[in-house]
Design an enzyme around this catalytic site. Sequence first.
Site, PDB file in Angstrom:
ATOM      1  N   CYS A  21       0.865  -0.728  -0.153  1.00 32.45           N
ATOM      2  CA  CYS A  21      -0.105  -0.235   0.160  1.00 32.45           C
ATOM      3  C   CYS A  21       0.726   1.127   0.307  1.00 32.45           C
ATOM      4  O   CYS A  21       0.698   2.518  -1.025  1.00 32.45           O
ATOM      5  CB  CYS A  21      -0.613   0.157   1.292  1.00 32.45           C
ATOM      6  SG  CYS A  21      -1.949  -1.097   1.384  1.00 32.45           S
ATOM      7  N   ASP A  54      26.414  23.125  20.881  1.00 30.61           N
ATOM      8  CA  ASP A  54      25.290  23.666  21.271  1.00 30.61           C
ATOM      9  C   ASP A  54      24.462  24.149  20.976  1.00 30.61           C
ATOM     10  O   ASP A  54      23.770  24.731  20.897  1.00 30.61           O
ATOM     11  CB  ASP A  54      25.881  25.008  22.915  1.00 30.61           C
ATOM     12  CG  ASP A  54      26.706  26.387  21.758  1.00 30.61           C
ATOM     13  OD1 ASP A  54      26.310  26.058  20.782  1.00 30.61           O
ATOM     14  OD2 ASP A  54      27.418  27.134  22.260  1.00 30.61           O
ATOM     15  N   ASP A  75      32.396  19.933  20.956  1.00 29.08           N
ATOM     16  CA  ASP A  75      32.737  21.452  21.083  1.00 29.08           C
ATOM     17  C   ASP A  75      33.080  21.487  22.466  1.00 29.08           C
ATOM     18  O   ASP A  75      32.660  20.255  23.528  1.00 29.08           O
ATOM     19  CB  ASP A  75      31.711  22.323  20.598  1.00 29.08           C
ATOM     20  CG  ASP A  75      31.505  23.937  21.324  1.00 29.08           C
ATOM     21  OD1 ASP A  75      33.285  23.864  20.637  1.00 29.08           O
ATOM     22  OD2 ASP A  75      30.829  24.232  21.802  1.00 29.08           O
TER      23      ASP A  75
END
Length: 818
Positions: A89, A703, A505
Amino acid sequence: MKTKKTYKVEGMHCAACSSAVERVTKKIDGVSSVSVNINTKKMQIEYDEDVVDKGKIFEAVEKAGFVPSEDSEEKKVVIPIEGMHCAACAKTIETGVNKLDGILEVSINVLVGKAYIKYDVKKVRLSEIKKAIIKAGFTPKEIERNNDAEEDNSNNIEQKKMWFRLKIAIGFVIPLLYISMGHMIGLPIPKFINPMYEPLNFALAQFILLIPIVVVGRYFYSRGFKALFTGHPNMDSLIAVGTSAAIIYGIVATYQISIGQVQYVKDLYIESAGTIIALIMLGKSLENRSKGKASEAIKKLIGLRPKEALVLHGTEEIRMPIDEVEVGDIVLVKPGEKIPVDGRVTEGRSSVDESMISGESIPVEKKVGSSVIGASINKNGLLKIETTKVGDDTALAKIIDLVEQAQGSKAPIAKLADIIAGYFVPIVISIAVLAGIAWYIGTGDLELTLKVFISVLVIACPCALGLATPTAIMVGTGKGADEGVLIKSGVALETAHKIDVVVFDKTGTITEGKPVVTDLITKDYDKKEILRLIASAEKGSEHPLGEAIVHKAELDNIELVSAITDFKTISGQGIKAVIEGKELLLGNEKMMKEFNIKECDISKGEDLASEGKTPMFIAINGKYVGIVAVADTVKPDSKKAIDHLQDMGIKVAMITGDHKKTAEAIAKEVGISLTIAEVLPEDKSREVKALQDKGYRVAMVGDGINDAPALAQADIGIAIGSGTDVAMESADIVLMKDSIVDVIKAIELSKGTIRNIKQNLFWAFGYNTLGIPIAAGLLHIFGGPLLNPMIGAAAMSFSSVSVVTNALRLRNIKLYDI
């Protein structure tokens, strides 16, 4: 010839990003002007077509770490679709919709019955997309945004209807089986319907019992034959063709009995048709119930939404529905109540339980100026909150949207199932027809032929195939949401388990991101007095180092001096001020030399710097009196998380704009050997690409603000500890808790989900691979049994339920925690 064009640029999230795009494109020969709009994420560029082409411009933008594309008006839409039941389907709808010009992305989730479509509104209209769905043989439904409760209610109503129809089917199939087979095992059968005495009544009684079963299962026929006649057969088509063949044979056999051919009473196949419908309805009902459990994460998140808010209008308190609260309204939240909106505390102090949003079990202290998230719980103090976000803009709404998108997306591994599903049903029908013909030619036995034909059709339904991937993704992303790990797509979920290198980071990721005073060393002077003077001088400072000194004085309950004269900031050196008649100097070594301050402990300053700290020398009235050191401290769980990643065989690197000595000190503290220091935000993506060029699959953890280009460049971008708009847009995975431990959770969840998907696909493929030859009579050729169609129907239903049940085990997966 000069031309002016507008292009989209994905991955820009700050002024540094737009500056980087402008800088790299202006360097291209033939470009005369560039203007970048960070809000619309578009770049308007004027260039000479004879000198430069679009490809060169796109290449420059890509090298800067961003994703350029033709300017189009993209729109995402989620369309609920009625009638989807299997992978075939979904493949049919995808194929039909993708034929339209302007379709950018199509993802069909059979599990939730929705199509997730991204399209260019300048090229294709929503009405055209819906027509394509209808043409494929399915019904697109209308749904209003933010009507989750109503949608959930409609699902419950549909489930109740399904169980009601199942009860009717079972209620009639039990006497049908009793009448058709009871005499074979010696059960008492009334004489008027006993095949030994009244064969015609025996057949007619079965037909009477079959009619209600066919009526409640009529959707198999309406949907199945519609799909068959439009050239896109699906699971319903197999059921419809198989049971119709059995019913037609039963009608012919009954007619033969009525004209005296009583030998046909042995195998009418009426009970086979009724039992197949009832068993498949049972399987679909159990499957639907299991699918409901798979979507519990979304239901739980929706259930968190507060219904009302207590709004202050002057001195009056008015309780109103949450939809009526506007940005800027002041909301009063009493102890024990849910915070109804995203906002900022204007009055009061309390601890707030944010575990339902972030997964962080420890309540967070909130005071004036603190931001709060809607749906978190105010524990013990009265708070007044200024509303900053409502409705779809709140963090909870965005999280719900993220989880829904992820659950509706496909992992690359699903493509295998999609490709097979597109050809599967037509091939199965062909196998059933060929097997039936072969057996009829070989034996001349019409009953045996019919049994083989129906068995192949029924056992081969690709339900399990269609459920294998989306169920696991739904449960996996739901488990992630419970843990505060928001995975934005099936692609991200699959890619995460292949990561070779994790690049962190430094600031705010490995470290706290908030400098604190670590050392205060004085020479013949009281430490508290020194701290009082330097904190008084830095009072009101917006510099992070100054804020750290003031914060330390506040913690030590030191009263600061307000009367400060002759305050001066000396750029690149420090500050000078007169406090209580004393001339105070606070700054670096260069400042001390500038003011001719003797006897500074330079070597101690160098030692502190080698430890990743920032030393500041202090002088009073021209005399050196001490040194204060400030550092961005490492988060308590960073080292353990990094050690665990390395134990998993994953390389860990740290990238930062800090001085090399400071970076190396932090890296040494947490056990990272690869350090990339003194890197500008816009150059971080280049460093990530350098690792990728060496053949590594890279995850970048930051961040989500100044790390946006690097997050976009990485194979997986992970934004940590925020849930802000920027973080959610720039990353593939958003970690709601402020801890890199959840990076491990994301990777482990990816591994567990992909393992589960492989198990499901193996079961689904293996089942059909073994089931079809047996149903086609392979064992019977060598004197073995011939598969009864009813057994095939039961096995098919069991396969679907087993796949969903296996996926539900992901809810109990144990993820790493400290």
